[in-house]
Design a protein around this motif. Structure first.
Motif, PDB file in Angstrom:
ATOM      1  N   GLN A 105       0.819  -1.214   0.000  1.00  0.00           N
ATOM      2  CA  GLN A 105       0.000   0.000   0.000  1.00  0.00           C
ATOM      3  C   GLN A 105       0.850   1.261   0.000  1.00  0.00           C
ATOM      4  O   GLN A 105       0.483   2.270  -0.592  1.00  0.00           O
ATOM      5  CB  GLN A 105      -0.933   0.017   1.211  1.00  0.00           C
ATOM      6  N   ALA A 106       1.998   1.213   0.663  1.00  0.00           N
ATOM      7  CA  ALA A 106       2.880   2.387   0.737  1.00  0.00           C
ATOM      8  C   ALA A 106       3.378   2.806  -0.640  1.00  0.00           C
ATOM      9  O   ALA A 106       3.675   3.987  -0.849  1.00  0.00           O
ATOM     10  CB  ALA A 106       4.064   2.105   1.662  1.00  0.00           C
ATOM     11  N   ASP A 107       3.449   1.870  -1.563  1.00  0.00           N
ATOM     12  CA  ASP A 107       3.949   2.187  -2.899  1.00  0.00           C
ATOM     13  C   ASP A 107       2.996   3.077  -3.687  1.00  0.00           C
ATOM     14  O   ASP A 107       3.381   3.684  -4.680  1.00  0.00           O
ATOM     15  CB  ASP A 107       4.224   0.904  -3.689  1.00  0.00           C
ATOM     16  N   PHE A 108       1.759   3.200  -3.235  1.00  0.00           N
ATOM     17  CA  PHE A 108       0.783   4.026  -3.940  1.00  0.00           C
ATOM     18  C   PHE A 108       0.828   5.487  -3.516  1.00  0.00           C
ATOM     19  O   PHE A 108       0.077   6.311  -4.041  1.00  0.00           O
ATOM     20  CB  PHE A 108      -0.630   3.465  -3.754  1.00  0.00           C
ATOM     21  N   GLU A 109       1.696   5.835  -2.566  1.00  0.00           N
ATOM     22  CA  GLU A 109       1.770   7.204  -2.074  1.00  0.00           C
ATOM     23  C   GLU A 109       2.360   8.160  -3.101  1.00  0.00           C
ATOM     24  O   GLU A 109       1.927   9.290  -3.228  1.00  0.00           O
ATOM     25  CB  GLU A 109       2.574   7.260  -0.776  1.00  0.00           C
TER      26      GLU A 109
END
Length: 107
Positions: free
Chosen positions: A57-61
């Motif tokens: 999920q962090a990669d979508f920041e």
């Protein structure tokens, strides 16, 4: 014109498939990287699964890998694990190779 249209559709289809594969490889890489970091933090299997999902999920920041690297380095540092950014970047590269291998074997 039919031949030209057929070629255009073929290129568009190939582009879409390549983009889909790149997305899946990156998501798998991030999950593997999350598992790698969780092992260094000594997390339980349930915590490891949740942490790996959080890394994905962090990669979508933001675009690129910096958001994932920042999360991993920050979390490892907060867990009192001595790590530098270069080590995390190397693990990211290693996990990319593994993710590609896994997806190619799954086909």
């Amino acid at each position: 014109m039919t031949t030209f249209d057929d070629r255009e559709r073929a290129f568009e289809t190939k582009f879409a498939m390549d983009e889909d594969m790149a997305f899946r490889v990156t998501a798998r890489r991030n999950r593997l990287l999350g598992q790698w970091a969780a092992a260094r933090m000594g997390l339980t299997p349930e915590e490891t699964d949740a942490y790996a999902k959080a890394v994905v999920q962090a990669d979508f920041e933001e675009a690129g890998d910096e958001d994932v690297i920042r999360k991993i380095v920050g979390d490892l540092t907060a867990a009192s694990v001595e790590i530098d950014e270069a080590t995390v970047r190397q693990a990211l590269d290693d996990q990319m190779v593994e993710a590609r291998r896994q997806l190619m074997e799954a086909k």
